[in-house]
Scaffold this motif. Structure first.
Motif, PDB file in Angstrom:
ATOM      1  N   ARG A  12       0.825  -1.045   0.212  1.00 22.77           N
ATOM      2  CA  ARG A  12      -0.108  -0.078   0.100  1.00 22.77           C
ATOM      3  C   ARG A  12       0.814   1.250  -0.167  1.00 22.77           C
ATOM      4  O   ARG A  12       2.168   1.308   0.365  1.00 22.77           O
ATOM      5  N   SER A  17      -6.189   5.038   1.270  1.00 20.60           N
ATOM      6  CA  SER A  17      -6.897   4.484   2.423  1.00 20.60           C
ATOM      7  C   SER A  17      -6.290   3.187   2.770  1.00 20.60           C
ATOM      8  O   SER A  17      -6.076   2.090   2.040  1.00 20.60           O
ATOM      9  N   ALA A  20      -8.929   0.545   3.563  1.00 24.12           N
ATOM     10  CA  ALA A  20      -9.197  -0.277   2.394  1.00 24.12           C
ATOM     11  C   ALA A  20      -8.206  -1.163   1.768  1.00 24.12           C
ATOM     12  O   ALA A  20      -8.458  -2.366   1.313  1.00 24.12           O
ATOM     13  N   ASN A  78      -3.784  -0.941  -2.455  1.00 20.34           N
ATOM     14  CA  ASN A  78      -4.124   0.578  -3.180  1.00 20.34           C
ATOM     15  C   ASN A  78      -2.834   0.979  -4.077  1.00 20.34           C
ATOM     16  O   ASN A  78      -2.361  -0.182  -4.547  1.00 20.34           O
ATOM     17  N   LEU A 113     -10.468   5.773  -3.119  1.00 27.89           N
ATOM     18  CA  LEU A 113      -9.806   5.292  -1.959  1.00 27.89           C
ATOM     19  C   LEU A 113      -8.596   4.452  -2.352  1.00 27.89           C
ATOM     20  O   LEU A 113      -7.608   4.452  -1.377  1.00 27.89           O
ATOM     21  N   ARG A 114      -8.327   3.871  -3.496  1.00 29.95           N
ATOM     22  CA  ARG A 114      -7.183   2.913  -3.622  1.00 29.95           C
ATOM     23  C   ARG A 114      -6.260   3.309  -4.821  1.00 29.95           C
ATOM     24  O   ARG A 114      -5.040   3.158  -4.732  1.00 29.95           O
TER      25      ARG A 114
END
Length: 469
Positions: A12, A17, A20, A78, A113-114
């Motif tokens: 990530r 996020s 998420a 993400n 979000l991602r």
């Protein structure tokens, strides 16, 4: 089924996020577990179970190295941290799979979000900068068939790379004098690919056969197996020699830690042991230990790659391209004196006499029809490639030995590749479509994939999961 272990390192980036990303990493863990995939996780190192911190990356590398992972899987929960992915992949030098789940709709405020797909674009570029080859699976949902098929195909790719990097071939005798086509560059194979040969002279083989006969038990078991599974048309003492040769080759392979064998097979061998080695080769091939004829080292390498790509679900067979089909312009005869494994046969095979020699010990049977993959690893002048493509078994006239008439899309195109090289009259086949696996594996082992049909984009689409199977 071969066991392949993945290093699982979902990633990530902080500006997107984190919850998420964690959520999707956990979904992916659950899916892999349901699929029965063996993987090493990082949730005991990273606080959130994701790769994004360099201190964690160092510990993750140590854990993956200790576990001897065969490949790396980097789901992008993400956007991901592309340089951490590249650093880890560079250090471990195993196949790499990139994937990210499709993003949901932006929220009511237009916030995303991602951005998983965007991150994969970045990671791919950085991996190229690091000169790390990688495989990617198209941006899709976990529930899509493309995901499961893509992961399973990648496991097979890892298996090919693992097998290729551990090749050690039992070379029984030099190549037959007449077979200049099967010569190989032993030093170059070692220098370029770490492929090792373990040559033994004929007296070592005959001594091992005498030891096998003196022990007796294993030889008797092989003879009983042959009488049960084959139509045996040779004398008892000749069958005993077949069994002793099989046991001796297996013992020598175990002694020297070899993964495949290549045997001279004619003519000096027959004078020493009174039989052809074909049936003994067939028995070992059925066990998943490939043995090829005429000391064809490149053929043995091909067989190992094919067996690994098939994940041990089907046995391969070593064949000559011989003559064109008398009535089908795209047909060709695959044939050899009799080394093909029992499970390839379309009828009960016999152990008898070959086409061109007077000594007993060859297997006779037409192979079962169906879809097959054909390929050949070969090289000269310092360059190596893998010829590969699809074919199907068809009807044709009876001939001696183990044989199968096959049809390809365009025989003249394939014939040109065989004549113009770097290939010869030998190939390896398997009753399984492994073309995408072998094509993708080539990028990791420094070998050029050479498709004999005009299907490259289709193969690439299958690897990426654009075409579901």
């Amino acid at each position: 089924m071969k066991k392949i272990t993945l290093g699982f390192a979902p990633t990530r980036r902080s500006i997107f996020s984190a919850p998420a990303a964690v959520e999707y990493a956990n979904y992916t863990r659950k899916k892999l577990t349901e699929m029965g995939v063996d993987f090493v996780d990082i949730d005991d190192i990273s606080e959130d179970g994701l790769l994004h911190d360099d201190n964690d990356r160092i510990k993750i590398e140590e854990k993956f190295r200790a576990a001897k992972v065969d490949g790396l899987f980097f789901p992008h929960g993400n956007f991901g941290t592309e340089f951490e992915v590249a650093r880890l992949a560079k250090s471990l030098n195993v196949p790499v799979l990139l994937w990210g789940p499709r993003d949901e709709c932006p929220d009511e405020n237009g916030i995303r979000l991602r951005d998983s797909q965007c991150g994969i674009f970045a990671t791919g570029k950085v991996l190229r900068r690091f000169r790390v080859p990688f495989t990617y699976l198209t941006n899709c949902n976990l529930e899509d068939k493309a995901f499961e098929q893509g992961v399973r195909r990648f496991l097979a790719v890892c298996n090919v790379v693992k097998a290729f990097r551990g090749i050690r071939i039992l070379q029984i005798g030099p190549r037959p004098m007449e077979f200049w086509s099967t010569m190989c560059n032993e030093g170059e194979l070692l220098e370029k690919f770490n492929i090792q040969l373990n040559p033994i002279p004929m007296p070592e083989l005959t001594a091992a056969m005498k030891e096998a006969k003196a022990e007796g038990t294993k030889v008797a078991e092989v003879m009983a197996y042959c009488r049960e599974r084959f139509d045996v048309k040779i004398k008892d003492n000749e069958l005993e020699n077949v069994a002793a040769l099989k046991v001796a080759m297996r013992n020598l392979a175990d002694k020297y830690g070899c993964t495949a064998g290549a045997i001279q097979c004619w003519n000096a061998l027959q004078g020493e042991i009174g039989i052809m080695p074909c049936a003994a080769n067939s028995l070992l091939n059925e066990e998943g230990f490939p043995v090829v004829c005429e000391t064809d080292i490149h053929g043995a390498i091909t067989a190992l790659m094919v067996e690994a790509a098939g994940m041990d679900e089907a046995r391969s067979f070593f064949a000559d391209w011989t003559v064109r089909h008398p009535f089908n312009d795209n047909g060709e005869l695959l044939q050899h004196c009799g080394p093909w494994p029992l499970s390839c046969a379309g009828c009960k095979p016999a152990i008898g006499y070959p086409l061109a020699f007077s000594h007993p010990g060859a297997v006779e049977a037409e192979a079962k029809h169906g879809d097959i993959t054909l390929c050949r690893f070969d090289g000269d002048n310092g360059e190596y490639s893998l010829l590969l493509g699809n074919a199907k078994g068809i009807d044709g006239p009876y001939t001696k030995g183990t044989y199968l008439w096959i049809e390809v899309e365009n025989w003249p195109r394939l014939e040109a590749k065989l004549v113009e090289g770097p290939y010869i009259h030998h190939c390896v086949g398997i009753h399984k479509d492994i073309v995408p696996v072998l094509y993708e594996a080539c990028k990791y082992i420094g070998v050029k994939a050479d498709l004999y049909d005009d299907i490259e984009q289709e193969v690439i689409d299958r690897i990426h999961g654009v075409i579901e199977e």
